[in-house]
Motif scaffolding. Structure first.
Motif, PDB file in Angstrom:
ATOM      1  N   GLU A 126      35.441  -5.332 -18.817  1.00  0.00           N
ATOM      2  CA  GLU A 126      34.273  -4.905 -18.039  1.00  0.00           C
ATOM      3  C   GLU A 126      33.046  -4.937 -18.936  1.00  0.00           C
ATOM      4  OE1 GLU A 126      34.470  -4.410 -14.893  1.00  0.00           O
ATOM      5  OE2 GLU A 126      36.658  -4.303 -14.643  1.00  0.00           O
ATOM      6  N   GLU A 127      31.876  -5.030 -18.317  1.00  0.00           N
ATOM      7  CA  GLU A 127      30.665  -5.216 -19.107  1.00  0.00           C
ATOM      8  C   GLU A 127      30.469  -4.126 -20.157  1.00  0.00           C
ATOM      9  OE1 GLU A 127      25.911  -6.192 -18.523  1.00  0.00           O
ATOM     10  OE2 GLU A 127      27.148  -5.731 -16.767  1.00  0.00           O
ATOM     11  N   ASP A 128      30.740  -2.894 -19.784  1.00  0.00           N
ATOM     12  CA  ASP A 128      30.524  -1.791 -20.722  1.00  0.00           C
ATOM     13  C   ASP A 128      31.820  -1.228 -21.281  1.00  0.00           C
ATOM     14  OD1 ASP A 128      27.710  -1.868 -20.309  1.00  0.00           O
ATOM     15  OD2 ASP A 128      27.984  -0.798 -18.405  1.00  0.00           O
ATOM     16  N   ASP A 129      32.873  -2.061 -21.268  1.00  0.00           N
ATOM     17  CA  ASP A 129      34.190  -1.579 -21.685  1.00  0.00           C
ATOM     18  C   ASP A 129      34.860  -2.606 -22.583  1.00  0.00           C
ATOM     19  OD1 ASP A 129      36.611  -0.283 -21.934  1.00  0.00           O
ATOM     20  OD2 ASP A 129      37.369  -0.939 -19.986  1.00  0.00           O
ATOM     21  N   PHE A 130      35.015  -2.248 -23.837  1.00  0.00           N
ATOM     22  CA  PHE A 130      35.806  -3.063 -24.760  1.00  0.00           C
ATOM     23  C   PHE A 130      37.158  -2.390 -24.951  1.00  0.00           C
ATOM     24  CE2 PHE A 130      31.643  -4.693 -25.805  1.00  0.00           C
ATOM     25  CZ  PHE A 130      31.870  -6.013 -26.178  1.00  0.00           C
ATOM     26  N   PHE A 131      38.224  -3.191 -24.889  1.00  0.00           N
ATOM     27  CA  PHE A 131      39.580  -2.673 -25.105  1.00  0.00           C
ATOM     28  C   PHE A 131      40.011  -3.105 -26.502  1.00  0.00           C
ATOM     29  CE2 PHE A 131      44.245  -3.452 -24.786  1.00  0.00           C
ATOM     30  CZ  PHE A 131      44.625  -2.128 -24.694  1.00  0.00           C
ATOM     31  N   TRP A 136      33.104 -10.874 -14.349  1.00  0.00           N
ATOM     32  CA  TRP A 136      31.849 -10.134 -14.410  1.00  0.00           C
ATOM     33  C   TRP A 136      30.827 -10.806 -15.331  1.00  0.00           C
ATOM     34  CZ3 TRP A 136      29.679  -8.735 -18.946  1.00  0.00           C
ATOM     35  CH2 TRP A 136      30.511  -8.608 -20.068  1.00  0.00           C
ATOM     36  N   LEU A 137      31.332 -11.554 -16.300  1.00  0.00           N
ATOM     37  CA  LEU A 137      30.453 -12.149 -17.293  1.00  0.00           C
ATOM     38  C   LEU A 137      29.405 -13.063 -16.668  1.00  0.00           C
ATOM     39  CD1 LEU A 137      30.150 -12.226 -20.420  1.00  0.00           C
ATOM     40  CD2 LEU A 137      31.541 -14.303 -20.375  1.00  0.00           C
ATOM     41  N   PHE A 138      29.779 -13.715 -15.569  1.00  0.00           N
ATOM     42  CA  PHE A 138      28.931 -14.758 -14.992  1.00  0.00           C
ATOM     43  C   PHE A 138      28.145 -14.340 -13.754  1.00  0.00           C
ATOM     44  CE2 PHE A 138      32.739 -16.888 -16.835  1.00  0.00           C
ATOM     45  CZ  PHE A 138      32.109 -17.515 -17.901  1.00  0.00           C
ATOM     46  N   VAL A 139      28.381 -13.137 -13.224  1.00  0.00           N
ATOM     47  CA  VAL A 139      27.766 -12.775 -11.943  1.00  0.00           C
ATOM     48  C   VAL A 139      26.996 -11.458 -12.039  1.00  0.00           C
ATOM     49  CG1 VAL A 139      29.521 -14.006 -10.614  1.00  0.00           C
ATOM     50  CG2 VAL A 139      29.864 -11.585 -11.157  1.00  0.00           C
ATOM     51  N   ASP A 140      26.091 -11.271 -11.074  1.00  0.00           N
ATOM     52  CA  ASP A 140      25.341 -10.024 -10.991  1.00  0.00           C
ATOM     53  C   ASP A 140      26.021  -9.078 -10.014  1.00  0.00           C
ATOM     54  OD1 ASP A 140      24.712 -10.914  -8.416  1.00  0.00           O
ATOM     55  OD2 ASP A 140      22.708 -11.613  -8.990  1.00  0.00           O
ATOM     56  N   GLU A 141      25.353  -7.989  -9.669  1.00  0.00           N
ATOM     57  CA  GLU A 141      25.945  -6.977  -8.792  1.00  0.00           C
ATOM     58  C   GLU A 141      26.188  -7.490  -7.376  1.00  0.00           C
ATOM     59  OE1 GLU A 141      21.444  -6.453  -8.864  1.00  0.00           O
ATOM     60  OE2 GLU A 141      23.083  -6.810 -10.302  1.00  0.00           O
ATOM     61  N   ASN A 142      25.574  -8.599  -7.024  1.00  0.00           N
ATOM     62  CA  ASN A 142      25.765  -9.194  -5.696  1.00  0.00           C
ATOM     63  C   ASN A 142      26.757 -10.352  -5.702  1.00  0.00           C
ATOM     64  OD1 ASN A 142      23.767  -7.470  -4.476  1.00  0.00           O
ATOM     65  ND2 ASN A 142      22.179  -8.776  -5.389  1.00  0.00           N
ATOM     66  N   GLY A 143      27.368 -10.585  -6.859  1.00  0.00           N
ATOM     67  CA  GLY A 143      28.315 -11.679  -6.953  1.00  0.00           C
ATOM     68  C   GLY A 143      27.696 -13.038  -7.142  1.00  0.00           C
ATOM     69  N   GLU A 144      26.384 -13.082  -7.379  1.00  0.00           N
ATOM     70  CA  GLU A 144      25.685 -14.349  -7.599  1.00  0.00           C
ATOM     71  C   GLU A 144      25.637 -14.669  -9.090  1.00  0.00           C
ATOM     72  OE1 GLU A 144      24.636 -16.233  -5.113  1.00  0.00           O
ATOM     73  OE2 GLU A 144      25.258 -14.743  -3.608  1.00  0.00           O
TER      74      GLU A 144
END
Length: 381
Positions: free
Chosen positions: A90-95, A127-135
């Motif tokens: 996730e954008e704000d989550d590193f494992f 998530w790396l390639f899209v915004d909150e609208n999936g674009e």
């Protein structure tokens, strides 16, 4: 870095008589001599001998496999735990747990640690390639996200990782650039940007471009032009990883050697992800595109009960020829890395179709060396 001779207790794992009928071993296995050095010690003056580690191996869940790793190899690479979908889901989550354990394993055993991979079109979270609208995000947003991704990972392991596969598989077999989401959103200079970010994040780590089917002339020249173009612009690329996902007959030794020599003009050459499939191929194009998937068919799984003597001999010959080629050009090769440790945990069993039984590595399903391991060792004599 210290390298130790294999003790008699560790070498004892090599003493085995292999059954021709069992799928867990290859046929006619012979024990290694007690006094023989390990793979890593045999090639100590030539190049590093590496292996890709999976989660079970990172956490040392099988003592026999652990003994193989620590006695036979002096370099390790992360098979999956550092790929973007694993380490940055996730954008704000590193494992970090698995990657930290991988690094700790390498440091504990005084191994050369390789990071794999910072930018790849596959096994990358959506998530790396899209915004909150999936674009699709803009070029600037994707560049910012990738700079954060690369910088955060590399700085966490700064001083511990010898080198990184910065970009993986950006060139198609015809030599053109793969039109991945990185290419579509950032443009053809996306590879340059990744290497610039990596150099800024850790100027002391070695930076590699890594790809499969590099013996195909068109792909060789495409990869050469890509790396040479970056170097001519002052962008640091230290070497080329030639993935060794090969079969019994292809590529030819001559084609592989030609590409090896060509890439040596650019810097270090690493033989990465080495394995040799013995199975028939369900298609006309042979490569390592992980997105390929084919429904299981019995005709493509002919050796579930063990290899025939003829196939065993072919595999033996293929591995000895490849290592002889590597040793011939040891002055140009920094590392030879097997993509896995034993046949039991090889990705080849399940790609491009699940449920097959393949025999692509140096150690069998009983964690024993195959008959030709001794011959590979003696090449250096």
């Amino acid at each position: 870095m210290k390298f130790h001779l294999v003790t008699a207790s560790i070498l004892s794992l090599f003493l085995v008589a292999c059954s021709e009928k069992s799928p867990s071993v290859t046929t006619d296995a012979r024990p290694l001599e007690q006094a023989q050095t390990s793979l890593k010690d045999a090639y100590i003056d030539a190049f590093l001998i590496g292996a890709a580690l999976n989660e079970d191996q990172i956490y040392e869940r099988d003592s026999e496999v652990d003994d193989i790793i620590t006695s036979q190899f002096n370099s390790i690479v992360a098979e999956n735990c550092m790929k973007a979908e694993n380490i940055h889901p996730e954008e704000d989550d590193f494992f970090w747990e698995e990657a930290d354990a991988f690094i700790a394993f390498g440091l504990k055993n005084e191994m050369s640690i390789i990071g794999h991979t910072l930018a790849w079109h596959s096994q990358t979270p959506d998530w790396l390639f899209v915004d909150e609208n999936g674009e699709d995000v803009s070029r600037d947003v994707l560049l910012e996200r990738m700079q954060n991704h690369i910088t955060t990972i590399m700085q966490r392991y700064k001083g511990k990782v010898k080198g990184w596969d910065v970009v993986n598989e950006a060139i198609l077999d015809d030599g053109s650039m793969r039109e991945s989401k990185f290419y579509e959103i950032i443009g053809p200079d996306w590879v340059e940007k990744m290497f610039i970010f990596a150099n800024q994040a850790d100027p002391d780590a070695e930076l590699y471009y890594n790809d499969y089917s590099m013996a195909i002339p068109e792909k060789r020249e495409g990869a050469y032009a890509l790396v040479k173009g970056m170097q001519d612009k002052g962008i640091r690329v230290d070497g080329i990883g030639m993935q060794g996902h090969i079969n019994l007959d292809g590529p030819t030794l001559e084609a592989f050697e030609e590409s090896l020599l060509r890439f040596a003009e650019l810097g270090q050459v690493m033989i990465t992800e080495l394995d040799v499939t013995v199975l028939p191929w369900p298609g006309t194009e042979v490569g390592a595109e992980v997105s390929m998937s084919v429904e299981f068919q019995d005709e493509f799984n002919p050796y579930r009960n063990g290899l025939t003597p003829a196939v065993e001999a072919h595999l033996h010959k293929r591995y000895v020829e490849m290592f002889s080629l590597f040793h011939k050009h040891a002055d140009k090769i920094d590392r030879v890395t097997l993509w896995g440790v034993t046949d039991a945990n090889s990705w080849r069993n399940d790609w491009p179709m699940d449920g097959r039984t393949d025999y692509p590595l140096l150690f069998d399903r009983a964690n024993k060396p195959k008959p030709f391991v001794q011959e590979i060792i003696t090449i250096t004599n």
